[in-house]
Design an enzyme around this catalytic site. Structure first.
Site, PDB file in Angstrom:
ATOM      1  NE  ARG A  25      -4.162  -2.056   2.703  1.00  0.00           N
ATOM      2  CZ  ARG A  25      -4.663  -2.513   3.146  1.00  0.00           C
ATOM      3  NH1 ARG A  25      -4.211  -1.662   4.226  1.00  0.00           N
ATOM      4  NH2 ARG A  25      -5.326  -3.369   3.059  1.00  0.00           N
ATOM      5  CB  SER A 124      -8.336  -2.330   3.392  1.00  0.00           C
ATOM      6  OG  SER A 124      -9.197  -2.089   4.339  1.00  0.00           O
ATOM      7  CG  HIS A 125      -9.574   1.249   6.440  1.00  0.00           C
ATOM      8  ND1 HIS A 125      -9.015  -0.497   6.673  1.00  0.00           N
ATOM      9  CD2 HIS A 125      -8.907   1.795   7.402  1.00  0.00           C
ATOM     10  CE1 HIS A 125      -8.089  -0.183   7.453  1.00  0.00           C
ATOM     11  NE2 HIS A 125      -7.547   0.908   8.366  1.00  0.00           N
ATOM     12  CG  ASP A 300     -13.431  -2.005   4.313  1.00  0.00           C
ATOM     13  OD1 ASP A 300     -14.435  -3.155   4.034  1.00  0.00           O
ATOM     14  OD2 ASP A 300     -12.360  -2.350   4.436  1.00  0.00           O
ATOM     15  CG  ASP A 302     -11.548  -4.418   1.005  1.00  0.00           C
ATOM     16  OD1 ASP A 302     -11.681  -3.166   1.829  1.00  0.00           O
ATOM     17  OD2 ASP A 302     -10.615  -4.914   0.674  1.00  0.00           O
ATOM     18  CG  ASP A 304     -11.620  -6.497   4.284  1.00  0.00           C
ATOM     19  OD1 ASP A 304     -12.068  -5.406   3.961  1.00  0.00           O
ATOM     20  OD2 ASP A 304     -10.701  -6.422   3.920  1.00  0.00           O
ATOM     21  NE  ARG A 305     -10.865  -2.950   8.179  1.00  0.00           N
ATOM     22  CZ  ARG A 305     -10.096  -2.915   8.535  1.00  0.00           C
ATOM     23  NH1 ARG A 305     -10.579  -1.889   9.787  1.00  0.00           N
ATOM     24  NH2 ARG A 305      -8.980  -3.026   8.249  1.00  0.00           N
ATOM     25  CB  THR A 368      -3.837  -8.994  14.344  1.00  0.00           C
ATOM     26  OG1 THR A 368      -3.929  -8.904  15.615  1.00  0.00           O
ATOM     27  CG2 THR A 368      -4.481  -8.043  13.176  1.00  0.00           C
ATOM     28  CD  GLU A 387      -9.520  -9.337  11.655  1.00  0.00           C
ATOM     29  OE1 GLU A 387      -8.034  -9.768  11.726  1.00  0.00           O
ATOM     30  OE2 GLU A 387      -9.934  -8.447  11.136  1.00  0.00           O
ATOM     31  CB  SER A 389      -9.965  -4.310  13.557  1.00  0.00           C
ATOM     32  OG  SER A 389      -9.483  -6.106  12.485  1.00  0.00           O
ATOM     33  CE  LYS A 400     -10.759  -7.965   7.511  1.00  0.00           C
ATOM     34  NZ  LYS A 400      -9.105  -7.988   7.802  1.00  0.00           N
TER      35      LYS A 400
HETATM   36  C1  LIG Z   1     -12.031   5.170  12.307  1.00  0.00           C
HETATM   37  O1  LIG Z   1     -11.632   4.631  11.454  1.00  0.00           O
HETATM   38  C2  LIG Z   1      -9.849   5.346  11.619  1.00  0.00           C
HETATM   39  C3  LIG Z   1      -8.945   5.060  10.725  1.00  0.00           C
HETATM   40  O2  LIG Z   1      -8.882   4.766   9.560  1.00  0.00           O
HETATM   41  C4  LIG Z   1      -9.762   6.396  12.837  1.00  0.00           C
HETATM   42  O3  LIG Z   1      -8.662   6.754  12.433  1.00  0.00           O
HETATM   43  C5  LIG Z   1     -10.629   6.417  13.253  1.00  0.00           C
HETATM   44  O4  LIG Z   1      -9.912   6.688  15.151  1.00  0.00           O
HETATM   45  C6  LIG Z   1     -11.212   5.579  13.896  1.00  0.00           C
HETATM   46  N1  LIG Z   1     -12.429   5.980  14.969  1.00  0.00           N
HETATM   47  C7  LIG Z   1     -12.963   4.989  15.746  1.00  0.00           C
HETATM   48  C8  LIG Z   1     -13.862   5.609  16.873  1.00  0.00           C
HETATM   49  O5  LIG Z   1     -12.617   3.602  15.589  1.00  0.00           O
END
Ligand SMILES: *[C@@H]1O[C@H](CO)[C@@H](O)[C@H](O)[C@H]1NC(C)=O
Ligand SMILES: *[C@@H]1O[C@H](CO)[C@@H](O)[C@H](O)[C@H]1NC(C)=O
Length: 583
Positions: A25, A124-125, A300, A302, A304-305, A368, A387, A389, A400
């Site tokens: 990436r 991904s995200h 997200d 792609d 997968d989440r 992970t 997970e 995440s 996923k």
């Molecule tokens: C949401 O995801 C972003 C990463 O893409 C991260 O920076 C942010 O802290 C996350 N927020 C929460 C509440 O998890």
């Protein structure tokens, strides 16, 4: 038939092409450098065994982010020049990551061929666009990401590469129309097969879930839902599955047209970035217009989440996988004959452990990284996994799967309401989660991220926590001095995992403090590069007493948070009085 020739091009190694667990990436500007993509693609062909390249069929597609179309044309030309027999491309170059996995495992070409693997183009995200991220990763014949042995070889090859092969005179293929285009090269024919990006995936989902029962739920006037694809590739699957197959109304879908820059946002399904969905479900700062829907979900870039929401209610990913596992056998036809086992990543809460124990299921706690689940699945000992995440999945593929998770939740809702879809009140997401807590206890859970911490300070903090572990009585003495209302630490270690399938050992996967009442503290360190480190602190309070599972999460976690911050001397080491983000 158009004929093409193979050109050998000279090149030189480019630094920094080491793929991480999810591929390579980088910023688009980096990928656009001369030969950057070419070197990586050639190194991948070089690293694979020749029979997986010469005469083989490969998939090339992704989440549609900026630079994808250009990259696909380059990869097609390089595949042709490297003796690949066929390239499969999802229409418009789109395929979600789970769909690539499904296509590799399930799709059969016109000539009866199956794919040997595939390139997935996604970051991904991460955001997309000319100044944002692009990514590429290779998945193998089982539909899962290339194992470390292969990614190490790819990287090694990028450090010595001096040539690549490309069919420069192969015309660009129109990837917007379905159909096979055949070319003639030095090794015989070369086919590019552009196919419907949703067909194979939908067929697989229909073999797993009972679409009829979900359809009845969606048709109930008492039920409403909202799905947010955050302008990612999930949108094309959402339209096909939720609208066409399941009869939901168009107003149920938001941001479901894929955009190469994800509308300028972060395609990350969490409470921060899925703003519109969060607001609609009544979880935003201001109250929504009208009554929120009963069910909400996001994906997200792609796909997968996933994030699962109920009306004014957030389901933690750790609870989500536990609840899916607890209900799978009854609610999801694919699992009717039982679960082979379940697994979670180490920092994910132990909610799944309690389900596994109660239902007498094989259980695995893994580092992970999805490949650890994939190995267990290939060995036939894991059916459902997840997970913290926002990743959930099953052994139907080796990635996923965001849409799968939503269909799993819709199946549970449909099953619970099957005799009552026209009744006065439906069983809600919140009812299902609260019943789960009453049965299995609740794991109050939070994650504190300290981003961009001075790397050496972060290392010292972690080292001090490891040192403390040598005497549990000393640790418990310290904890007693901080709070009298937390349980004793009964076990403390650095998590290490021996893969039962390939025997590989993963060390230093995080520092664990396990309490006698089933609570846990976990500390992990990531990215100790030049830009500073991130410390992640996972805090989990287990409450078995059903009369106490409905507390405010922050209140319930307060004592353990206090212990975590003081035991680790977080502020002393890092200078931070508060985390960057709390999830
Ligand atoms: C949401 O995801 C972003 C990463 O893409 C991260 O920076 C942010 O802290 C996350 N927020 C929460 C509440 O998890
Ligand atoms: C990279 O691949 C080429 C072509 O197969 C091979 O000749 C070379 O030895 C490989 N280099 C490394 C470091 O693996």
């Amino acid at each position: 038939m158009v004929l093409f020739t193979v050109t050998r091009k000279e090149t030189a190694p480019i630094q920094g092409q080491k793929p991480g667990t999810s591929g390579l990436r980088k910023k688009v500007t980096v990928f656009k450098q001369p030969n950057y993509l070419h070197n990586f693609v050639q190194a991948t062909f070089n690293a694979l065994s020749p029979d997986k390249v010469r005469g083989a069929t490969i998939v090339v597609s992704g989440d549609g982010r900026y630079f994808s179309e250009e990259a696909i044309q380059i990869i097609i030309k390089m595949a042709a020049a490297n003796g690949v027999k066929g390239v499969w491309v999802g229409q418009n170059g789109l395929l979600s990551t789970p769909a690539v996995s499904a296509v590799i495992r399930e799709r059969v070409g016109k000539d009866g061929s199956k794919a040997a693997g595939g390139f997935i183009l996604t970051a991904s995200h991460n955001p997309g666009g000319p100044h944002e991220d692009f990514g590429i990763k290779y998945n193998m014949e089982n539909g899962g990401p290339a194992p470390e042995g292969i990614t190490d070889k790819i990287y090694a090859n990028t450090t010595t590469i001096n040539e690549y092969f490309i069919a420069e005179d192969l015309p660009d293929v129109d990837i917007s129309s379905i159909g096979i285009t055949s070319f003639g090269g030095p090794d015989g024919s070369f086919d590019v097969d552009v196919f419907d990006a949703t067909d194979d995936y939908v067929k697989l989902m229909k073999s797993i879930f009972d679409f009829e029962i979900i359809k009845k739920l969606l048709a109930s006037p008492k039920f409403s839902f909202c799905y947010d694809a955050l302008h990612g590739v999930a949108g094309i699957y959402a339209k096909r599955i939720f609208l066409e197959e399941l009869g939901a109304s168009g107003s149920s879908l938001i941001n479901c047209t894929p955009k190469e820059d994800f509308g300028g946002g972060h395609p990350d399904p969490n409470l921060t970035y899925a703003k519109e969905l969060v607001a609609r479900l009544g979880l935003g700062k201001s109250s929504p217009e009208g009554e929120p829907p009963e069910f909400g979900a996001a994906a997200d870039g792609d796909a997968d989440r996933n994030m699962i929401l109920g009306k004014r209610f957030f389901v933690t990913p750790s609870d989500s996988v536990a609840i899916i596992a607890a209900n799978a056998v009854k609610a999801i036809p694919y699992f009717n004959s039982g679960l082979k086992g379940v697994a979670r990543s180490m920092p994910t809460s132990a909610a799944l452990d309690v389900v596994a124990k109660n239902l007498n299921l094989k259980f695995f706690e893994v580092p992970t990284g999805w490949k650890f689940f994939g190995n267990l699945m290939d060995a036939g000992v894991c059916s459902v996994c997840g997970e913290e995440s926002f990743g959930t999945g099953s052994d139907h593929i080796r990635e996923k799967d965001g849409i799968w998770a939503v269909l799993a939740w819709l199946s549970i809702l449909a099953y619970r309401n099957k005799d009552n879809v026209d009744g006065d009140k439906l069983v809600t997401v919140q009812d299902i989660v609260e019943e789960h807590w009453a049965t299995y206890g609740r794991h109050y859970y939070t994650r504190y991220d300290y981003e961009n911490v001075d790397a050496s300070a972060a290392k010292e903090l972690m080292a001090a926590l490891v040192k403390l572990q040598s005497s549990l009585s000393a640790v418990n003495e310290i904890i007693k001095g901080i709070r009298s209302d937390v349980a004793e630490v009964v076990e403390a270690d650095e998590f290490e995992y021996k893969d039962p399938v390939d025997g590989s050992v993963s060390k230093h996967q995080g520092i664990r403090y396990l309490f006698g009442d089933g609570s846990r503290l976990v500390f992990r360190l990531s990215g100790t590069g030049s830009e500073g480190a991130t410390i992640r602190l996972y805090i989990e309070q287990y409450e078995k007493d059903p009369s106490k599972t409905g507390r405010d999460s922050q209140d319930a976690l307060a004592p353990l948070v206090d212990v975590a911050l003081k035991l680790s001397k977080m502020e002393e080491f890092t200078g931070r009085s508060a985390p960057t983000v709390i999830t």
